[in-house]
Scaffold this motif. Structure first.
Motif, PDB file in Angstrom:
ATOM      1  N   THR A 124       0.768  -1.037  -0.011  1.00 61.62           N
ATOM      2  CA  THR A 124       0.092   0.165   0.063  1.00 61.62           C
ATOM      3  C   THR A 124       1.044   1.214  -0.028  1.00 61.62           C
ATOM      4  O   THR A 124       2.293   0.990   0.168  1.00 61.62           O
ATOM      5  N   GLY A 125       0.399   2.372  -0.093  1.00 61.57           N
ATOM      6  CA  GLY A 125       1.051   3.761   0.068  1.00 61.57           C
ATOM      7  C   GLY A 125       1.847   3.945   1.132  1.00 61.57           C
ATOM      8  O   GLY A 125       2.938   4.602   1.407  1.00 61.57           O
ATOM      9  N   ARG A 126       1.354   3.237   2.339  1.00 63.19           N
ATOM     10  CA  ARG A 126       2.244   3.250   3.470  1.00 63.19           C
ATOM     11  C   ARG A 126       3.427   2.437   3.595  1.00 63.19           C
ATOM     12  O   ARG A 126       4.529   2.993   4.216  1.00 63.19           O
ATOM     13  N   ILE A 133       3.406   6.384  -0.753  1.00 61.67           N
ATOM     14  CA  ILE A 133       2.243   7.701  -1.159  1.00 61.67           C
ATOM     15  C   ILE A 133       1.890   8.521  -0.165  1.00 61.67           C
ATOM     16  O   ILE A 133       1.134   8.183   0.780  1.00 61.67           O
ATOM     17  N   ARG A 134       2.621   9.763  -0.149  1.00 60.87           N
ATOM     18  CA  ARG A 134       2.183  10.907   0.716  1.00 60.87           C
ATOM     19  C   ARG A 134       0.853  11.707   0.184  1.00 60.87           C
ATOM     20  O   ARG A 134       1.144  12.009  -1.137  1.00 60.87           O
ATOM     21  N   PRO A 186      -4.035   1.469  -3.910  1.00 58.04           N
ATOM     22  CA  PRO A 186      -4.049   2.973  -4.081  1.00 58.04           C
ATOM     23  C   PRO A 186      -4.516   3.600  -2.670  1.00 58.04           C
ATOM     24  O   PRO A 186      -5.616   4.259  -2.679  1.00 58.04           O
ATOM     25  N   ILE A 187      -3.789   3.351  -1.830  1.00 52.40           N
ATOM     26  CA  ILE A 187      -4.019   4.002  -0.088  1.00 52.40           C
ATOM     27  C   ILE A 187      -2.690   4.608   0.450  1.00 52.40           C
ATOM     28  O   ILE A 187      -1.603   4.182   0.083  1.00 52.40           O
ATOM     29  N   LYS A 204      -0.741  13.589   9.414  1.00 52.06           N
ATOM     30  CA  LYS A 204      -0.994  13.134  10.717  1.00 52.06           C
ATOM     31  C   LYS A 204      -1.504  11.554  10.992  1.00 52.06           C
ATOM     32  O   LYS A 204      -2.114  10.979  11.650  1.00 52.06           O
ATOM     33  N   ASN A 205      -0.778  10.839   9.924  1.00 56.30           N
ATOM     34  CA  ASN A 205      -0.920   9.392   9.557  1.00 56.30           C
ATOM     35  C   ASN A 205      -2.353   8.889   9.486  1.00 56.30           C
ATOM     36  O   ASN A 205      -2.599   7.792   9.466  1.00 56.30           O
TER      37      ASN A 205
END
Length: 303
Positions: A135-137, A142-143, A189-190, A195-196
């Motif tokens: 995932t984007g994390r 992905i920011r 696509p996450i 702020k997390n």
């Protein structure tokens, strides 16, 4: 090999020489794209039809085996909608974007980062590849920030679509590291914010941005139609920015097709060599596009 209705095709009547010639026709494309990155937006019927799922997984593995580097970015709209309905919620869309409140965001994360992603990873692995879900994390890839969605007809009006994200930046390091180790990245696509907080991002937009930062040779977007069609249902094989503006203005391009086309055009303008919207309902659509010599779907041009 299967026919469009997925029944086995009898190839016994084809002579060995003819089979060799068919295979040889792919050689120039294998040579041309060897070592290149291709970002594939995977969605539509290709994600829900079991036979098409198998075809897609085999195509991705074959591309990897001949030296091309596929990166898969997937959607999951139908699966999200199914779970929301089971929870008694009805999906709402504004200008093709899913309105995502906190409860819907939990569903999106569970479906995209869990169920759907792992199904795709499993299919590719079963076909002989080595897929890894992201995932984007992962790797702070992905920011994102909250999407400010202006109304198409009144730019002064802004729609609140909840935890829908607008990409701030993409760090492709984790994807590149996996590619170097012969893995096939499968990206949900996450994104995540300052702020997390989690953000649901349109998969077409993620695919286009990722193709840009990876300097991909091609961006391939699988859809449920033959490509972009005019009002008479005819396939438009090429689209320029000016023509796209005209089609949005007269309503030919609308709904979920708007972010898809916008992302494709952005990628084309940002250096991706070829952007194609292709029919994911066609068996082995990826191979037909990448290793074939016939125009397939709609190509987005940067001018």
């Amino acid at each position: 090999m299967t026919s469009p209705d997925h029944t086995p095709v009898d190839l016994s009547h084809i002579q060995p020489r003819e089979k060799a010639e068919i295979l040889a026709q792919a050689l120039p494309y294998i040579r041309k794209y060897h070592g290149k990155t291709m970002v594939i937006k995977y969605g539509g019927n290709a994600m829900t039809d079991p036979a098409l799922q198998q075809d897609f997984a085999e195509d991705v593995v074959l591309l990897k085996l001949v030296g091309i580097n596929p990166v898969v970015v997937h959607g999951g709209g139908p699966q999200i909608e199914t779970l929301l309905q089971r929870l008694g919620k009805k999906g709402q869309f504004i200008q093709g974007m899913r309105v995502t409140d906190a409860e819907t965001m939990e569903v999106v994360e569970w479906v995209l980062g869990g169920e759907v992603q792992q199904d795709i990873v499993g299919l590719i692995n079963a076909a002989g590849g080595k897929a890894v879900g992201l995932t984007g994390r992962d790797g702070a890839m992905i920011r994102a920030q909250k999407l400010r969605l202006a109304d198409q007809k009144d730019p002064g009006l802004e729609h609140d679509v909840g935890q829908v994200g607008d990409i701030v930046s993409i760090d492709p390091s984790v994807v590149q590291a996996l590619q170097d180790d012969q893995f096939i990245p499968v990206v949900s696509p996450i994104g995540f914010g300052e702020k997390n907080e989690s953000y649901n991002i349109n998969a077409d937009v993620v695919a286009a941005k990722l193709a840009t930062v990876l300097q991909a040779e091609k961006l391939l977007m699988l859809t449920n139609i033959r490509g972009v069609l005019d009002k008479d249902g005819n396939l438009m094989t090429e689209l320029t920015p000016r023509r796209i503006d005209e089609l949005v203005e007269d309503g030919t391009i609308s709904g979920g097709m708007i972010p898809k086309i916008a992302g494709a055009l952005d990628a084309a303008k940002s250096g991706v060599n070829a952007v194609h919207i292709i029919d994911g309902r066609v068996p082995h659509a990826l191979l037909l596009e990448v290793l074939g010599d016939q125009p397939f779907g709609t190509m987005i041009k940067n001018r």
